[in-house]
Design an enzyme around this catalytic site. Structure first.
Site, mmCIF file in Angstrom:
data_model
loop_
_atom_site.group_PDB
_atom_site.id
_atom_site.type_symbol
_atom_site.label_atom_id
_atom_site.label_comp_id
_atom_site.label_asym_id
_atom_site.label_seq_id
_atom_site.Cartn_x
_atom_site.Cartn_y
_atom_site.Cartn_z
ATOM 1 N N ASP A 58 -17.005 -36.897 -3.770
ATOM 2 C CA ASP A 58 -15.867 -36.511 -4.803
ATOM 3 C C ASP A 58 -16.359 -37.399 -5.936
ATOM 4 O OD1 ASP A 58 -13.697 -36.505 -6.311
ATOM 5 O OD2 ASP A 58 -12.302 -37.350 -5.240
ATOM 6 N N LYS A 60 -16.505 -36.175 -8.989
ATOM 7 C CA LYS A 60 -15.671 -35.605 -10.514
ATOM 8 C C LYS A 60 -16.681 -35.423 -11.557
ATOM 9 C CE LYS A 60 -10.924 -36.912 -9.040
ATOM 10 N NZ LYS A 60 -11.069 -37.555 -7.828
ATOM 11 N N ASP A 63 -20.719 -33.746 -16.803
ATOM 12 C CA ASP A 63 -21.797 -34.297 -17.826
ATOM 13 C C ASP A 63 -22.635 -33.012 -18.240
ATOM 14 O OD1 ASP A 63 -24.071 -35.878 -18.912
ATOM 15 O OD2 ASP A 63 -23.738 -37.513 -17.418
HETATM 16 P P1 XMP Z 1 -4.558 -41.148 -1.582
HETATM 17 O O1 XMP Z 1 -4.901 -42.788 -1.286
HETATM 18 O O2 XMP Z 1 -3.705 -41.332 -2.923
HETATM 19 O O3 XMP Z 1 -5.996 -40.875 -2.108
HETATM 20 O O4 XMP Z 1 -4.128 -40.414 -0.536
HETATM 21 C C1 XMP Z 1 -6.250 -39.700 -2.711
HETATM 22 C C2 XMP Z 1 -7.624 -39.104 -2.957
HETATM 23 O O5 XMP Z 1 -7.762 -38.144 -3.640
HETATM 24 C C3 XMP Z 1 -8.584 -38.405 -4.826
HETATM 25 N N1 XMP Z 1 -7.452 -37.894 -5.757
HETATM 26 C C4 XMP Z 1 -7.966 -36.568 -6.390
HETATM 27 N N2 XMP Z 1 -9.204 -35.885 -6.405
HETATM 28 N N3 XMP Z 1 -8.215 -34.501 -7.914
HETATM 29 C C5 XMP Z 1 -9.191 -35.084 -7.394
HETATM 30 O O6 XMP Z 1 -10.257 -34.319 -7.395
HETATM 31 C C6 XMP Z 1 -6.699 -35.097 -7.887
HETATM 32 O O7 XMP Z 1 -6.010 -34.772 -8.516
HETATM 33 C C7 XMP Z 1 -7.011 -36.247 -7.167
HETATM 34 N N4 XMP Z 1 -5.729 -37.129 -7.025
HETATM 35 C C8 XMP Z 1 -6.252 -38.079 -6.067
HETATM 36 C C9 XMP Z 1 -8.387 -39.682 -4.986
HETATM 37 O O8 XMP Z 1 -9.405 -40.231 -5.678
HETATM 38 C C10 XMP Z 1 -8.536 -40.430 -3.841
HETATM 39 O O9 XMP Z 1 -9.895 -40.287 -3.215
#
Ligand code: XMP
Length: 212
Positions: A58, A60, A63
């Site tokens: 992940d 994200k 670039d």
């Molecule tokens: P938690 O601790 O909140 O972690 O359960 C959530 C995980 O997911 C990632 N995250 C996202 N990744 N779009 C994403 O691509 C999103 O909307 C999003 N929201 C949370 C966050 O970085 C963590 O790893």
């Protein structure tokens, strides 16, 4: 029925190994990101791969196409089987990730609408639907959509159709429940509610059962 993906946002090899071992047999994939990789290096992927489940990076990515392609080379050479990218840099940047992933036998997932409240400033609504459409046109394998807004995830499902995957973060620490979103998605992503639990294996088991 939705899969369970662990967001392993811990720091350091020992903590990562402790949580991964505790959750053995309960997970369908492990999602790694900057907290873990910056604290350990990408070599952590080979260690986690012993669990014999997909490791999704992940990062994200956001670039230019050439840089995105170079990032893919490193991510997949390290042993990851998937990568998460942003789409807002445009279709050429997105395509570089999708092609980079597919060239290495991996998968690409596109952030469309994020799970946190600030997503409503930009990464939501018409922008999210446009990015979901771009994701589909690019040949991406799936999108990321919020468990915290299941109605929005349902809309994004209707944009991409049934053949692409949706992985959904926001369950647990951000307040969503597996039951809120499991009918729209292929997998829920859970981080803190598992790795900060006194018993991560038990917590993972409970989320896995509730996601069924
Ligand atoms: P938690 O601790 O909140 O972690 O359960 C959530 C995980 O997911 C990632 N995250 C996202 N990744 N779009 C994403 O691509 C999103 O909307 C999003 N929201 C949370 C966050 O970085 C963590 O790893």
């Amino acid at each position: 029925m939705a899969e369970l993906l662990l967001a392993l946002d811990v720091k350091g090899r020992e903590e990562a190994a402790r949580v991964a071992l505790a959750c053995e047999g309960e997970l369908d994939a492990i999602k790694i990101g900057y907290p873990l990789v910056l604290s350990t290096g990408l070599g952590i992927v080979k260690e986690l791969a012993k669990a014999n489940i997909p490791i999704i990076a992940d990062f994200k990515v956001a670039d230019i196409p050439n840089t995105n392609a170079l990032i893919c080379e490193e991510v997949f050479a390290a042993g990851c089987s998937g990568i998460i990218t942003h789409a807002f840099c445009g279709s050429d940047s997105l395509l570089a990730i999708v092609d980079g992933a597919h060239d290495h036998g991996g998968s690409a997932f596109v952030v469309c609408e994020m799970s946190h409240p600030g997503a409503l400033d930009f990464l939501s609504g018409a922008n999210a639907e446009r990015m979901a459409k771009m994701a589909k046109e690019s040949g991406a394998d799936g999108i990321i959509a919020p468990a915290t807004r299941p109605d929005r995830t349902a809309v994004l499902r209707s944009v991409i159709g049934g053949s692409m995957k949706i992985y959904s973060p926001g369950v647990g620490a951000q307040g969503a429940q597996p039951e809120d979103v499991k009918k729209y998605v292929d997998g829920i992503i859970v981080g803190r509610a598992i790795y900060e639990s006194a018993d991560p294996g038990k917590a993972a088991h409970e989320f896995r059962v509730r996601a069924l």
